[in-house]
Design a protein around this motif. Structure first.
Motif, PDB file in Angstrom:
ATOM      1  N   THR A   1      94.845  46.204   2.088  1.00 50.47           N
ATOM      2  CA  THR A   1      94.444  46.034   0.697  1.00 50.47           C
ATOM      3  C   THR A   1      95.632  46.239  -0.220  1.00 50.47           C
ATOM      4  OG1 THR A   1      93.826  48.362   0.538  1.00 50.47           O
ATOM      5  CG2 THR A   1      92.098  46.802   1.159  1.00 50.47           C
ATOM      6  N   THR A   2      95.508  45.714  -1.427  1.00 50.97           N
ATOM      7  CA  THR A   2      96.533  45.891  -2.437  1.00 50.97           C
ATOM      8  C   THR A   2      96.170  47.085  -3.307  1.00 50.97           C
ATOM      9  OG1 THR A   2      96.949  43.528  -2.470  1.00 50.97           O
ATOM     10  CG2 THR A   2      97.732  44.792  -4.350  1.00 50.97           C
ATOM     11  N   GLN A   3      97.129  47.959  -3.540  1.00 48.70           N
ATOM     12  CA  GLN A   3      96.904  49.150  -4.336  1.00 48.70           C
ATOM     13  C   GLN A   3      97.554  48.974  -5.701  1.00 48.70           C
ATOM     14  OE1 GLN A   3      94.890  51.405  -3.097  1.00 48.70           O
ATOM     15  NE2 GLN A   3      94.812  50.384  -1.111  1.00 48.70           N
TER      16      GLN A   3
ATOM     17  N   LEU B 148      90.603  50.948 -12.480  1.00 51.94           N
ATOM     18  CA  LEU B 148      91.742  51.147 -11.595  1.00 51.94           C
ATOM     19  C   LEU B 148      92.237  52.575 -11.768  1.00 51.94           C
ATOM     20  CD1 LEU B 148      93.807  47.886 -12.262  1.00 51.94           C
ATOM     21  CD2 LEU B 148      92.544  48.412 -10.171  1.00 51.94           C
ATOM     22  N   PRO B 149      92.989  53.097 -10.789  1.00 49.70           N
ATOM     23  CA  PRO B 149      93.711  54.350 -11.058  1.00 49.70           C
ATOM     24  C   PRO B 149      94.545  54.179 -12.324  1.00 49.70           C
ATOM     25  CG  PRO B 149      93.872  53.769  -8.739  1.00 49.70           C
ATOM     26  CD  PRO B 149      93.208  52.602  -9.419  1.00 49.70           C
ATOM     27  N   HIS B 150      94.434  55.120 -13.237  1.00 48.27           N
ATOM     28  CA  HIS B 150      94.885  54.869 -14.606  1.00 48.27           C
ATOM     29  C   HIS B 150      95.843  55.965 -15.063  1.00 48.27           C
ATOM     30  CE1 HIS B 150      93.878  52.448 -18.278  1.00 48.27           C
ATOM     31  NE2 HIS B 150      94.440  53.491 -18.869  1.00 48.27           N
TER      32      HIS B 150
ATOM     33  N   ARG C 196      95.988  38.568   0.149  1.00 47.26           N
ATOM     34  CA  ARG C 196      96.415  39.507   1.175  1.00 47.26           C
ATOM     35  C   ARG C 196      96.146  38.900   2.560  1.00 47.26           C
ATOM     36  NH1 ARG C 196      93.344  42.448  -2.043  1.00 47.26           N
ATOM     37  NH2 ARG C 196      91.760  42.699  -0.450  1.00 47.26           N
ATOM     38  N   VAL C 197      97.172  38.314   3.125  1.00 46.79           N
ATOM     39  CA  VAL C 197      97.046  37.705   4.447  1.00 46.79           C
ATOM     40  C   VAL C 197      97.854  38.481   5.482  1.00 46.79           C
ATOM     41  CG1 VAL C 197      96.663  35.397   3.534  1.00 46.79           C
ATOM     42  CG2 VAL C 197      98.991  36.173   3.936  1.00 46.79           C
TER      43      VAL C 197
ATOM     44  N   ILE D  16      90.550  39.300 -12.428  1.00 51.16           N
ATOM     45  CA  ILE D  16      91.768  38.933 -11.695  1.00 51.16           C
ATOM     46  C   ILE D  16      92.272  40.106 -10.870  1.00 51.16           C
ATOM     47  CG2 ILE D  16      94.200  38.310 -11.983  1.00 51.16           C
ATOM     48  CD1 ILE D  16      93.323  36.664 -14.435  1.00 51.16           C
ATOM     49  N   MET D  17      92.314  41.294 -11.465  1.00 50.18           N
ATOM     50  CA  MET D  17      92.800  42.468 -10.746  1.00 50.18           C
ATOM     51  C   MET D  17      91.865  42.854  -9.611  1.00 50.18           C
ATOM     52  SD  MET D  17      95.619  42.829 -12.028  1.00 50.18           S
ATOM     53  CE  MET D  17      96.365  41.905 -13.371  1.00 50.18           C
ATOM     54  N   GLN D  18      90.571  42.673  -9.807  1.00 46.18           N
ATOM     55  CA  GLN D  18      89.630  42.970  -8.732  1.00 46.18           C
ATOM     56  C   GLN D  18      89.829  42.026  -7.552  1.00 46.18           C
ATOM     57  OE1 GLN D  18      85.727  42.916 -10.509  1.00 46.18           O
ATOM     58  NE2 GLN D  18      85.825  45.076 -11.098  1.00 46.18           N
ATOM     59  N   LYS D  19      90.137  40.773  -7.849  1.00 44.48           N
ATOM     60  CA  LYS D  19      90.419  39.830  -6.763  1.00 44.48           C
ATOM     61  C   LYS D  19      91.678  40.227  -6.004  1.00 44.48           C
ATOM     62  CE  LYS D  19      88.233  35.762  -8.884  1.00 44.48           C
ATOM     63  NZ  LYS D  19      88.480  34.405  -9.449  1.00 44.48           N
ATOM     64  N   LEU D  20      92.685  40.702  -6.733  1.00 46.29           N
ATOM     65  CA  LEU D  20      93.913  41.138  -6.069  1.00 46.29           C
ATOM     66  C   LEU D  20      93.653  42.341  -5.179  1.00 46.29           C
ATOM     67  CD1 LEU D  20      96.536  40.852  -8.960  1.00 46.29           C
ATOM     68  CD2 LEU D  20      96.230  39.307  -7.032  1.00 46.29           C
ATOM     69  N   VAL D  21      92.846  43.268  -5.660  1.00 44.56           N
ATOM     70  CA  VAL D  21      92.586  44.495  -4.910  1.00 44.56           C
ATOM     71  C   VAL D  21      91.667  44.233  -3.714  1.00 44.56           C
ATOM     72  CG1 VAL D  21      91.495  46.765  -5.036  1.00 44.56           C
ATOM     73  CG2 VAL D  21      92.991  46.001  -6.883  1.00 44.56           C
TER      74      VAL D  21
END
Length: 390
Positions: free
Chosen positions: A147-149, A183-185, A131-132, A121-126
């Motif tokens: 892109t989403t960060q 992800l950045p962690h 993101r339109v 799910i998070m990979q799809k968001l990133v």
């Protein structure tokens, strides 16, 4: 939603409390924020919820319909959310381009360490997802998809560092989450303000076998920075070997070597009710997800630059020194772990007494100002009443 956080951690680590605290902090700072609850079993949400997974699926319904237990039901819910990603995508798109989004994950640790649904799910968001939005140049001719960060914020209860074996287990859990989420962690020792209630740092007590008496291990004289910076873990060997049977000595050293070979894990600290602690963690996370590079819309521009202050935060360029913003040391109260130890462990009573004294002074000052303002209004009203018509 160009920026956001994925808040994960074990049950009771303070995820929802942290989300509520950050919601209040951002409102005080006039930063837009939206909190997304992805825990289908959380029916007591303390914060205003912009998106709630319970409107899509609930753990109770899954358990009743499919005859699953709480763990299996939670995995089903996450897989269902992944299969219906468009539902989440549509809800997030409604939040607007400026929203800073917090994702409050369930406390089931395997969702962030082993199971792939949250990761997917998070990979799809990133990578794409909802993101339109576009990057607009001043001529409005150049359009580039943005892109989403996201940054993962992994909360761990700070009391684990008072026991060597628990500390090593938290290190392994944090390392596994870092490798899984990709992800950045940021790993965080939450509830640092309650640490003094659990005894000295490094103190441990355990029962070895059913026929052995309780073995007490003397406190290890380590400061807080030993645990936050994950320094030489071989110093814990004596404590670990004393609290466990000798046959586990090789396993203890193997786990320590694994953690040190990766050399990835470190911790920030958090006292959610302390403003300085929340501000410091906010700055650290802003660096991790890139928000530090986005200037405020009203920031003065250097001469000769193009004014794009009206662009959304995902498209607004930083016309100032990027590396000085990102790579420079954070100079603020609570940014030094030695100050954190002094505040919450070594001299907590003295600091608490000082804060109460300052709060009383502030309250008295506000009360006096309100009284003077009321008296001034009464004087003005009396003068108006005394004024006679011509």
């Amino acid at each position: 939603m160009p920026f956001g956080e994925v808040v994960c951690g074990a049950p009771g680590s303070g995820k929802s409390t942290y989300c509520y605290g950050k919601y209040q902090l951002f409102n005080a700072l006039n930063r837009p924020i939206a909190v997304v609850n992805l825990d289908p079993a959380n029916d007591n949400i303390p914060y205003p919820c912009a998106v709630d997974i319970s409107s899509l699926i609930t753990l109770e319904d899954v358990m009743q319909t499919h005859g699953l237990g709480p763990n299996g039901g939670m995995l089903y819910c996450m897989e269902y959310l992944e299969a219906n990603f468009d539902w989440l995508e549509d809800r997030l798109r409604e939040l607007g381009p400026e929203a800073y989004v917090l994702f409050d994950l369930p406390g089931q640790v395997e969702l962030s360490t082993n199971h792939d649904s949250i990761k997917n799910i998070m990979q799809k968001l990133v990578k794409g997802g909802f993101r339109v939005r576009f990057h607009y140049s001043t001529s409005n001719l150049l359009r580039k998809p943005m892109t989403t960060q996201l940054a993962a914020v992994h909360l761990c209860d700070a009391h684990y560092i008072t026991d060597a074996s628990k500390y090593v287990s938290v290190l392994l859990l944090s390392l596994r989450a870092m490798l899984q989420l990709e992800l950045p962690h940021i790993n965080v020792l939450s509830k640092i303000d309650l640490l003094a209630q659990y005894g000295e740092l490094g103190e441990s007590s355990s029962s070895i076998g059913q026929n052995l008496a309780l073995t007490l291990v003397q406190p290890v004289d380590f400061n807080l920075d030993f645990y936050t910076e994950v320094q030489d873990l071989t110093y814990l060997e004596t404590t670990l070997n004393a609290s466990l049977p000798s046959r586990y000595a090789a396993l203890n050293m193997a786990m320590i070597s694994l953690i040190e070979d990766y050399s990835l894990v470190g911790f920030e600290t958090l006292a959610v009710e302390d403003k300085n602690s929340m501000l410091h963690l906010m700055r650290v996370i802003d660096r991790a997800n890139g928000y530090v590079f986005v200037p405020p819309p009203n920031a003065p521009l250097p001469p000769g630059t193009i004014d794009e202050s009206n662009a959304p935060s995902s498209a607004r360029p930083n016309t100032f020194g990027l590396f000085s913003s990102a790579a420079g040391p954070i100079q603020a109260p609570g940014s030094d772990v030695r100050d954190v130890q002094e505040r919450w462990i070594d001299y907590r009573d003295i600091y608490d007494a000082h804060e109460r004294k300052e709060w009383r002074k502030e309250g008295e000052t506000l009360r006096d100002e309100a009284a003077r303002g009321k008296a001034g209004n009464e004087n003005v009203a009396s003068k108006i009443r005394e004024r006679k018509p011509n």
